[in-house]
Design a protein around this motif. Structure first.
Motif, PDB file in Angstrom:
ATOM      1  N   CYS A  65      11.811   7.828 -25.704  1.00 39.95           N
ATOM      2  CA  CYS A  65      11.036   6.633 -26.021  1.00 39.95           C
ATOM      3  C   CYS A  65      11.698   5.907 -27.191  1.00 39.95           C
ATOM      4  CB  CYS A  65       9.604   7.019 -26.371  1.00 39.95           C
ATOM      5  SG  CYS A  65       8.604   5.639 -26.976  1.00 39.95           S
ATOM      6  N   CYS A  96       2.140   8.081 -27.297  1.00 42.13           N
ATOM      7  CA  CYS A  96       3.203   7.529 -28.145  1.00 42.13           C
ATOM      8  C   CYS A  96       2.680   7.188 -29.536  1.00 42.13           C
ATOM      9  CB  CYS A  96       3.797   6.279 -27.493  1.00 42.13           C
ATOM     10  SG  CYS A  96       5.205   5.614 -28.386  1.00 42.13           S
ATOM     11  N   HIS A 156       3.089   7.594 -20.921  1.00 45.95           N
ATOM     12  CA  HIS A 156       3.603   7.928 -22.252  1.00 45.95           C
ATOM     13  C   HIS A 156       2.933   7.094 -23.339  1.00 45.95           C
ATOM     14  CE1 HIS A 156       6.160   9.068 -25.511  1.00 45.95           C
ATOM     15  NE2 HIS A 156       6.418   7.793 -25.739  1.00 45.95           N
ATOM     16  N   ALA A 202       4.468  10.859 -19.707  1.00 43.87           N
ATOM     17  CA  ALA A 202       4.598  12.007 -20.599  1.00 43.87           C
ATOM     18  C   ALA A 202       5.272  13.143 -19.834  1.00 43.87           C
ATOM     19  CB  ALA A 202       3.228  12.431 -21.097  1.00 43.87           C
ATOM     20  N   ILE A 243      10.707  11.377 -22.406  1.00 49.55           N
ATOM     21  CA  ILE A 243       9.837  10.751 -21.413  1.00 49.55           C
ATOM     22  C   ILE A 243      10.410  10.989 -20.029  1.00 49.55           C
ATOM     23  CG2 ILE A 243       8.898   8.957 -22.907  1.00 49.55           C
ATOM     24  CD1 ILE A 243      10.974   7.035 -21.783  1.00 49.55           C
TER      25      ILE A 243
END
Length: 123
Positions: free
Chosen positions: A43, A118, A114, A64, A50
């Motif tokens: 990421c 995050c 994600h 994720a 990721i």
């Protein structure tokens, strides 16, 4: 089932991608002559690993790396990975599909987007 022209389909797919958060860039195509190691994507915001998958509407989403029970993932972040057998124009056999309609059981595994996990890196 209705069939859209190319322009209408792109507009609809772009709108769905914005709502679903499926705005990740596609994975780069590896050079067949390159023998170097391919690092898993990270990421750009937080640096976490990721998984980037195509969606069932030809856009890409960052997911994720672990599955979680559905009860721990808000509705808007729930995805499932499914195998397609030659139905998608995207050259892959695994496609990310948003969980909609029928809610999964609380203990059913889902893959969170994600963006749910995050935490941007402050450094």
């Amino acid at each position: 089932m209705a069939k859209h022209c190319d322009g209408c389909w792109r507009a609809l797919a772009d709108e769905m991608a914005q709502v679903d958060g499926a705005t990740a860039p596609p994975r780069p195509e590896p050079d067949p002559d390159d023998m170097s190691w391919i690092e898993p994507p990270r990421c750009p915001e937080c640096g976490a690993l990721i998984r980037v998958y195509p969606t069932n509407y030809d856009r890409w989403v960052s997911l994720a790396t672990v599955e979680l029970p559905a009860k721990d993932v808000p509705d808007v972040y729930r995805w499932r990975l499914t195998t397609l057998r030659g139905r998608s124009p995207v050259p892959t056999d695994i496609v990310a599909v948003r969980v909609r309609g029928v809610d999964p059981l609380p203990g059913e595994p889902v893959v969170p987007a994600h963006r749910m996990v995050c935490v941007p890196d402050e450094a």
